[in-house]
Scaffold this motif. Structure first.
Motif, PDB file in Angstrom:
ATOM      1  N   HIS A  31     -36.753 -18.757  16.859  1.00 50.31           N
ATOM      2  CA  HIS A  31     -35.427 -18.025  17.719  1.00 50.31           C
ATOM      3  C   HIS A  31     -35.353 -16.803  17.086  1.00 50.31           C
ATOM      4  O   HIS A  31     -35.197 -15.921  17.981  1.00 50.31           O
ATOM      5  CB  HIS A  31     -34.406 -18.993  17.590  1.00 50.31           C
ATOM      6  N   ALA A  32     -35.095 -16.738  15.598  1.00 51.89           N
ATOM      7  CA  ALA A  32     -34.841 -15.469  15.009  1.00 51.89           C
ATOM      8  C   ALA A  32     -36.335 -14.609  15.387  1.00 51.89           C
ATOM      9  O   ALA A  32     -36.098 -13.179  15.676  1.00 51.89           O
ATOM     10  CB  ALA A  32     -34.730 -15.640  13.450  1.00 51.89           C
ATOM     11  N   VAL A  33     -37.268 -14.912  15.050  1.00 52.81           N
ATOM     12  CA  VAL A  33     -38.347 -13.835  15.112  1.00 52.81           C
ATOM     13  C   VAL A  33     -38.393 -13.385  16.370  1.00 52.81           C
ATOM     14  O   VAL A  33     -39.064 -12.141  16.754  1.00 52.81           O
ATOM     15  CB  VAL A  33     -39.674 -14.529  14.727  1.00 52.81           C
ATOM     16  N   SER A  34     -38.231 -14.193  17.606  1.00 53.90           N
ATOM     17  CA  SER A  34     -38.661 -13.854  19.041  1.00 53.90           C
ATOM     18  C   SER A  34     -37.550 -12.524  19.339  1.00 53.90           C
ATOM     19  O   SER A  34     -37.743 -11.935  19.796  1.00 53.90           O
ATOM     20  CB  SER A  34     -38.516 -15.192  19.807  1.00 53.90           C
ATOM     21  N   LEU A  35     -36.337 -13.059  18.743  1.00 52.87           N
ATOM     22  CA  LEU A  35     -35.261 -12.187  19.221  1.00 52.87           C
ATOM     23  C   LEU A  35     -35.610 -10.804  18.555  1.00 52.87           C
ATOM     24  O   LEU A  35     -35.400  -9.501  18.984  1.00 52.87           O
ATOM     25  CB  LEU A  35     -33.932 -12.631  18.964  1.00 52.87           C
TER      26      LEU A  35
ATOM     27  N   ILE B 292     -38.379  -9.505  17.994  1.00 57.23           N
ATOM     28  CA  ILE B 292     -39.776  -8.845  18.401  1.00 57.23           C
ATOM     29  C   ILE B 292     -39.143  -8.158  19.463  1.00 57.23           C
ATOM     30  O   ILE B 292     -39.425  -6.917  19.913  1.00 57.23           O
ATOM     31  CB  ILE B 292     -40.656  -9.906  18.568  1.00 57.23           C
ATOM     32  N   VAL B 293     -38.375  -8.846  20.407  1.00 51.93           N
ATOM     33  CA  VAL B 293     -37.886  -8.369  21.694  1.00 51.93           C
ATOM     34  C   VAL B 293     -37.248  -6.881  21.352  1.00 51.93           C
ATOM     35  O   VAL B 293     -37.301  -5.979  22.036  1.00 51.93           O
ATOM     36  CB  VAL B 293     -37.065  -9.420  22.472  1.00 51.93           C
ATOM     37  N   GLN B 294     -36.056  -7.137  20.558  1.00 50.64           N
ATOM     38  CA  GLN B 294     -35.270  -5.905  20.315  1.00 50.64           C
ATOM     39  C   GLN B 294     -36.287  -4.774  19.515  1.00 50.64           C
ATOM     40  O   GLN B 294     -35.885  -3.500  19.817  1.00 50.64           O
ATOM     41  CB  GLN B 294     -34.372  -6.521  18.957  1.00 50.64           C
ATOM     42  N   ALA B 295     -37.200  -5.065  18.950  1.00 53.16           N
ATOM     43  CA  ALA B 295     -38.000  -4.058  18.153  1.00 53.16           C
ATOM     44  C   ALA B 295     -38.922  -3.372  19.132  1.00 53.16           C
ATOM     45  O   ALA B 295     -39.022  -2.120  19.156  1.00 53.16           O
ATOM     46  CB  ALA B 295     -38.921  -4.606  16.942  1.00 53.16           C
ATOM     47  N   GLU B 296     -39.442  -4.145  20.313  1.00 53.77           N
ATOM     48  CA  GLU B 296     -40.118  -3.700  21.286  1.00 53.77           C
ATOM     49  C   GLU B 296     -39.499  -2.630  21.985  1.00 53.77           C
ATOM     50  O   GLU B 296     -39.721  -1.520  22.493  1.00 53.77           O
ATOM     51  CB  GLU B 296     -40.918  -4.598  22.081  1.00 53.77           C
ATOM     52  N   ALA B 297     -38.121  -2.800  22.272  1.00 52.97           N
ATOM     53  CA  ALA B 297     -37.304  -2.142  23.169  1.00 52.97           C
ATOM     54  C   ALA B 297     -36.639  -1.095  22.379  1.00 52.97           C
ATOM     55  O   ALA B 297     -36.177  -0.045  22.956  1.00 52.97           O
ATOM     56  CB  ALA B 297     -35.971  -3.048  23.778  1.00 52.97           C
TER      57      ALA B 297
ATOM     58  N   ARG C  93     -27.885   2.430  22.582  1.00 58.00           N
ATOM     59  CA  ARG C  93     -28.497   1.236  22.693  1.00 58.00           C
ATOM     60  C   ARG C  93     -29.398   0.802  21.487  1.00 58.00           C
ATOM     61  O   ARG C  93     -29.607  -0.170  21.139  1.00 58.00           O
ATOM     62  CB  ARG C  93     -29.079   1.098  24.202  1.00 58.00           C
ATOM     63  N   ALA C  94     -30.134   1.913  21.168  1.00 55.91           N
ATOM     64  CA  ALA C  94     -30.887   1.666  20.119  1.00 55.91           C
ATOM     65  C   ALA C  94     -30.300   1.194  18.899  1.00 55.91           C
ATOM     66  O   ALA C  94     -30.813   0.467  18.123  1.00 55.91           O
ATOM     67  CB  ALA C  94     -31.815   2.911  19.866  1.00 55.91           C
ATOM     68  N   GLU C  95     -29.266   1.892  18.547  1.00 50.84           N
ATOM     69  CA  GLU C  95     -28.190   1.265  17.371  1.00 50.84           C
ATOM     70  C   GLU C  95     -27.893  -0.012  17.257  1.00 50.84           C
ATOM     71  O   GLU C  95     -27.669  -0.852  16.654  1.00 50.84           O
ATOM     72  CB  GLU C  95     -27.228   2.250  17.282  1.00 50.84           C
ATOM     73  N   ALA C  96     -27.647  -0.301  18.853  1.00 55.95           N
ATOM     74  CA  ALA C  96     -27.003  -1.722  19.015  1.00 55.95           C
ATOM     75  C   ALA C  96     -28.340  -2.710  18.678  1.00 55.95           C
ATOM     76  O   ALA C  96     -28.279  -3.863  18.166  1.00 55.95           O
ATOM     77  CB  ALA C  96     -26.566  -1.999  20.248  1.00 55.95           C
ATOM     78  N   ALA C  97     -29.469  -2.156  19.152  1.00 58.36           N
ATOM     79  CA  ALA C  97     -30.725  -3.174  18.948  1.00 58.36           C
ATOM     80  C   ALA C  97     -31.079  -3.358  17.541  1.00 58.36           C
ATOM     81  O   ALA C  97     -31.080  -4.384  17.049  1.00 58.36           O
ATOM     82  CB  ALA C  97     -31.794  -2.364  19.661  1.00 58.36           C
TER      83      ALA C  97
END
Length: 363
Positions: free
Chosen positions: A169-173, A175-180, A191-195
């Motif tokens: 769960h943690a790694v998936s989230l 990865i998604v945030q890092a890619e975005a 939005r980048a700061e929030a990510a």
């Protein structure tokens, strides 16, 4: 323990020496008593060298009978203890050798004593009883060992499921945030700061959960050990859903029926099932929205997680995560099903868990 048993046997064998003997018999002597002690002493090594102890007991008992005129014993205490030990803890070949020695020693002992069928029958009976009790003890100990191994295997599987759920769960989230993140840096810095905040929060939460789990595995009460906190339950669902929303996925959450408290284990399983279903959506579904619905029925709670993504992929076995969902449901006596959503759109996870009445949970 072996020294204590030897002392107890010595106390029993001392009784004929402290009671008054009939006038027609010679008085008990110290050499005779010393020889009884020599018969008992080998019991100290009964578990380390059982056959050697049996041989020593047979030899010293024969010497006692042939060399001195000491009082007899109502039971062959030392022989019974060593036969029980051999039956309970020795391999088959040692038990076979011990049986051969007794087959010779018992009739010879009866011939040297009373030469009666009554004594022979009694001696064979008590030695057979000691052997049977030893085998029963061995069977009970093996059953306990097997059950302990099964319990350890179940616990290893539970820990593996928990760590899989936390890390996937943690790694998936993250990865998604890092890619975005790179896209957001160029187009919407806020939005980048929030990510990045979401990545750090998810990582800290995963580390905290892993510390709690590993703390439970540590033994002892040394200072600074991780506290034994309860597993997350229904109260942790809002925070879980907020983390999913931070990844950009729209999450709807609702409940139906008469909401009531759940047992701690059931609540933890509901949390993990929802967590794994949402992790599956983040990793594989390419969805824009997902809904989580809890329905409280009469004696059950139903979990439904439905997304609007691309649905099940052909040839996919569901991965370890969905297998874990099915195992959790089965552990509570419930059912789990996965497949395409209504009209073949998206992917749906449906789980039903039995729940006792509210009064039973409170009690």
């Amino acid at each position: 323990m072996d020294i204590g048993i030897a002392l107890l046997v010595q106390a029993a064998m001392t009784m004929p020496f402290v009671v008054e003997r009939p006038p027609d018999l010679e008085p008990a002597t110290w050499p005779a008593y010393g020889l009884t002690t020599l018969t008992v002493v080998p019991l100290i090594w009964r578990r380390r060298a059982p056959l050697a102890v049996l041989t020593a007991i047979i030899a010293t008992s024969a010497l006692y009978k042939l060399a001195v005129e000491g009082p007899g014993q109502p039971l062959p205490y030392t022989g019974l203890v060593i036969i029980y030990t051999i039956a309970a803890a020795s391999p088959p070949w040692e038990r076979l050798v011990a049986g051969g020695l007794l087959t010779v020693a018992v009739p010879v002992s009866v011939w040297l004593n009373t030469r009666t069928a009554r004594e022979l029958t009694f001696s064979l009976f008590v030695f057979a009883a000691a052997y049977v009790f030893g085998r029963l003890t061995d069977a009970r100990q093996r059953e306990h060992r097997i059950e302990a191994e099964r319990a350890a295997a179940r616990e290893r599987a539970r820990i593996a499921r928990e760590m899989h759920d936390i890390l996937s769960h943690a790694v998936s989230l993250m990865i998604v945030q890092a890619e975005a993140g790179p896209v957001a840096v160029r187009t919407a810095p806020e939005r980048a700061e929030a990510a990045f905040d979401a990545i750090s929060a998810t990582g800290r939460d995963a580390m905290a959960q892993l510390r709690r789990m590993l703390g439970v595995l540590r033994e002892g009460d040394e200072p600074g050990r991780a506290p034994r906190e309860p597993q997350p339950g229904l109260a942790g669902l809002p925070e879980l859903l907020d983390r999913i929303r931070a990844s950009g996925l729209e999450v709807a959450y609702g409940s139906a029926g008469a909401v009531r408290p759940l047992p701690e284990a059931t609540g933890a399983s509901v949390f993990r099932i929802v967590q794994e279903a949402l992790t599956n959506v983040v990793r594989h579904a390419a969805a824009r929205s997902v809904s989580v619905q809890l329905t409280y029925g009469e004696g059950t709670v139903d979990i439904r997680v439905l997304d609007d993504g691309r649905g099940p992929r052909s040839g996919s076995g569901g991965g370890h995560g969905l297998i874990g969902v099915r195992e959790r449901a089965a552990a509570h006596g419930g059912t789990a099903a996965t497949g395409p959503g209504p009209d073949g759109r998206g992917f749906e996870v449906r789980v039903q868990l039995p729940v006792p009445a509210a009064a039973e949970v409170a009690r």
